[in-house]
Enzyme design. Structure first.
Site, PDB file in Angstrom:
ATOM      1  CB  SER A  88      -0.914   0.030   1.218  1.00 16.10           C
ATOM      2  OG  SER A  88      -1.753  -1.106   1.248  1.00 16.10           O
TER       3      SER A  88
HETATM    4  N1  SAH Z   1      -0.949  -4.902   4.077  1.00 16.52           N
HETATM    5  C1  SAH Z   1      -0.228  -5.154   2.832  1.00 16.52           C
HETATM    6  C2  SAH Z   1      -1.049  -4.724   1.633  1.00 16.52           C
HETATM    7  C3  SAH Z   1      -1.149  -5.855   0.663  1.00 16.52           C
HETATM    8  S1  SAH Z   1      -2.320  -5.653  -0.641  1.00 16.52           S
HETATM    9  C4  SAH Z   1       1.137  -4.505   2.853  1.00 16.52           C
HETATM   10  O1  SAH Z   1       1.444  -3.756   3.768  1.00 16.52           O
HETATM   11  O2  SAH Z   1       1.936  -4.762   1.944  1.00 16.52           O
HETATM   12  C5  SAH Z   1      -3.650  -6.656  -0.063  1.00 16.52           C
HETATM   13  C6  SAH Z   1      -3.343  -8.079   0.280  1.00 16.52           C
HETATM   14  O3  SAH Z   1      -4.558  -8.682   0.701  1.00 16.52           O
HETATM   15  C7  SAH Z   1      -2.826  -8.933  -0.877  1.00 16.52           C
HETATM   16  O4  SAH Z   1      -1.627  -9.533  -0.507  1.00 16.52           O
HETATM   17  C8  SAH Z   1      -3.935  -9.968  -1.092  1.00 16.52           C
HETATM   18  O5  SAH Z   1      -3.466 -11.242  -1.503  1.00 16.52           O
HETATM   19  C9  SAH Z   1      -4.554 -10.033   0.294  1.00 16.52           C
HETATM   20  N2  SAH Z   1      -5.930 -10.541   0.364  1.00 16.52           N
HETATM   21  C10 SAH Z   1      -6.958 -10.298  -0.482  1.00 16.52           C
HETATM   22  N3  SAH Z   1      -8.077 -10.946  -0.077  1.00 16.52           N
HETATM   23  C11 SAH Z   1      -7.742 -11.605   1.076  1.00 16.52           C
HETATM   24  C12 SAH Z   1      -8.460 -12.471   1.966  1.00 16.52           C
HETATM   25  N4  SAH Z   1      -9.747 -12.805   1.778  1.00 16.52           N
HETATM   26  N5  SAH Z   1      -7.782 -12.967   3.032  1.00 16.52           N
HETATM   27  C13 SAH Z   1      -6.480 -12.655   3.250  1.00 16.52           C
HETATM   28  N6  SAH Z   1      -5.765 -11.867   2.433  1.00 16.52           N
HETATM   29  C14 SAH Z   1      -6.369 -11.338   1.367  1.00 16.52           C
END
Ligand code: SAH
Length: 218
Positions: free
Chosen positions: A67
């Site tokens: 993000s």
């Molecule tokens: N918090 C992360 C942001 C990652 S983007 C950071 O700091 O880098 C969002 C993430 O959510 C992705 O890795 C995606 O695979 C995950 N995601 C999407 N749907 C999800 C679900 N139902 N359960 C767990 N993770 C999920």
């Protein structure tokens, strides 16, 4: 082996990023301090080394993103963290957001549905520094019933709706910060759970996240 180095240049860029976040309206000093402390470039491919402190999202593995710093700061500020808060994070991704939460003193339970990203925790640089982060492979819509209740829940992917199981796993008085789909992008919402199990909803700025998907991806 990847070389990790936090130079004066990186530290300087981080201070500039913190100033920018302040200008954009982030005022929680604990959040700004955590962003100033954590080397964001450690969470990105070394090719991004010089641009890691621009206020933008970047691609990570499995078609996902780390993000934007403003988004991380914004969500963290809305959580109103207290030391030792038990926090459930949906979407581990690069582990950057989880590290910011841990640096502020939260006990973090983070879930990722992409196996490839979940496995990155084996190489997580700050494993020893933040034993207060626990990693789980699973579907965030289900939460972690065995570890509930949580003081706070943070969702870092675009949710199609407010997942009822995650509301259940919040303690009374607890808060959830969640970007909920609204056409092309998402509205940041903060939910505060009441004693009777219902919740109050506050509405904030719009953001753009990768989708929250059901099930696991092996
Ligand atoms: N918090 C992360 C942001 C990652 S983007 C950071 O700091 O880098 C969002 C993430 O959510 C992705 O890795 C995606 O695979 C995950 N995601 C999407 N749907 C999800 C679900 N139902 N359960 C767990 N993770 C999920």
């Amino acid at each position: 082996m990847r070389k990790y180095e936090d130079t004066y240049q990186h530290k300087g860029l981080r201070r500039q990023l913190v100033n920018l976040l302040r200008e954009k309206g982030i005022s929680d000093e604990a959040v700004l301090e955590a962003i100033n402390t954590i080397p964001r470039h450690y969470f990105l491919d070394s090719a991004f080394d010089k641009i890691a402190y621009e206020d933008r999202a970047f691609a990570i593995a499995a078609g996902q993103t780390i993000s934007q710093p403003y988004t991380v700061a914004y969500q963290t500020q809305l959580l109103q963290l207290k030391k030792n808060d038990k926090v459930l994070e949906i979407g581990t991704g690069s582990v950057y957001q989880a590290t910011i939460l841990a640096e502020i003193g939260a006990r973090v339970y983070t879930i990722e549905r992409q196996k490839k990203l979940y496995e990155l925790q084996k190489d997580y640089y700050f494993k020893k520094k933040y034993p207060n982060i626990k990693f789980f492979f699973g579907d965030g819509f289900e939460g972690l019933p065995t570890f509930a209740p949580f003081d706070k829940v943070i969702i870092t992917a675009a949710a199609p709706f407010i997942p009822p199981k995650l509301v259940q796993q919040l303690r009374p008085g607890g808060m959830m910060v969640i970007p909920v789909d609204e056409g092309d992008n998402q509205r940041m919402l903060r939910i505060t759970k009441k004693e009777d199990g219902s919740y109050a909803e506050e509405s904030f700025e719009k953001f753009s996240f990768v989708p929250m998907l059901t099930g696991k991806n092996h």
